[in-house]
Scaffold this active site. Structure first.
Site, PDB file in Angstrom:
ATOM      1  CE  LYS A   1      -7.338  -0.759  -9.595  1.00  0.00           C
ATOM      2  NZ  LYS A   1      -6.659   0.538  -9.356  1.00  0.00           N
TER       3      LYS A   1
ATOM      4  CB  THR B   1      -3.702   6.125  -9.063  1.00  0.00           C
ATOM      5  OG1 THR B   1      -4.946   5.825  -8.412  1.00  0.00           O
ATOM      6  CG2 THR B   1      -4.042   6.710 -10.431  1.00  0.00           C
TER       7      THR B   1
ATOM      8  CD  GLU C   1      -5.610   2.147  -3.974  1.00  0.00           C
ATOM      9  OE1 GLU C   1      -5.569   2.847  -4.998  1.00  0.00           O
ATOM     10  OE2 GLU C   1      -6.304   1.117  -3.888  1.00  0.00           O
TER      11      GLU C   1
END
Length: 217
Positions: free
Chosen positions: A134, A74, A44
């Site tokens: 998540k 993010t 990521e």
């Protein structure tokens, strides 16, 4: 671009999503390669810095000859989701539950992994079309929260992220985690600053071994 179900499978097979945050563009590809060589199959690149598209594209090119999947994290709005997907991201993580981001991922055929803490957020994410959840921040709520979410939501896949370490990773998998998202515990910032990719790989290898032990136990 791999099909989304293949990407989900690779995230699950890896058991780890390595979070590359705040790494300079000229170092991010050797870092990604070192971490992949340690056994991490999901990388990521966070979207809270500069030149995110370029970093995602560079990591995607670097690992194209491997089985790794590359995503962006993010991601807080649909425009950013579309941008990182265009750069090569095959999965998108967010710190929050934003249905617009989830729907953007669905339109582009990539895996969406929104951040949730409460059952209400989890249901909102699922109804919007999220593929995986998540759990963030995982260390705040603890491993038992994985089962607490899965109880009423049955087979939902959860990726605890935030504060996962070698010391507690087994507890998260014992609780039913699909994979874990890990930053500083697997990405050695001091070694990166020194340009020591051997040490980056060594730190990642230690974490991967802890994950393999947890999952086999």
């Amino acid at each position: 671009m791999p099909q989304s179900n293949a990407v989900e499978r690779q995230i699950g097979d890896s058991g780890v999503v390595a979070v590359l945050r705040g790494i300079d563009e000229d170092r991010i590809t050797p870092v990604a390669r070192a971490i992949h060589d340690a056994g991490v199959g999901a990388i990521e690149v966070t979207a809270d810095g500069t030149r995110v598209r370029e970093k995602v594209a560079a990591v995607d090119r670097e690992l194209r000859d491997t089985d790794a999947v590359v995503g962006a994290g993010t991601v807080r709005d649909a425009a950013t989701a579309a941008s990182v997907v265009d750069a090569g991201a095959t999965f998108v993580l967010a710190p929050d539950c934003n249905p617009d981001v989830i729907r953007a991922c669905n339109r582009h055929g990539v895996v969406s992994i929104p951040g949730v803490t409460t059952p209400t957020e989890a249901v909102t994410a699922i109804e919007a079309g999220a593929d995986i959840l998540k759990l963030f921040p995982a260390a705040t709520v603890g491993p038992d929260h994985v089962g607490a979410l899965q109880g009423p939501l049955r087979d939902v896949r959860v990726v605890p992220t935030g504060g996962v370490s070698v010391d507690n990773v087994a507890s998260f998998f014992d609780a039913g985690a699909f994979a874990v998202g890990v930053g500083s515990a697997i990405v050695d910032d001091d070694a990166i600053a020194d340009g020591d990719m051997a040490r980056v790989r060594e730190t990642a290898t230690e974490f991967v071994a802890a994950v393999e032990s947890a999952r086999s136990g």
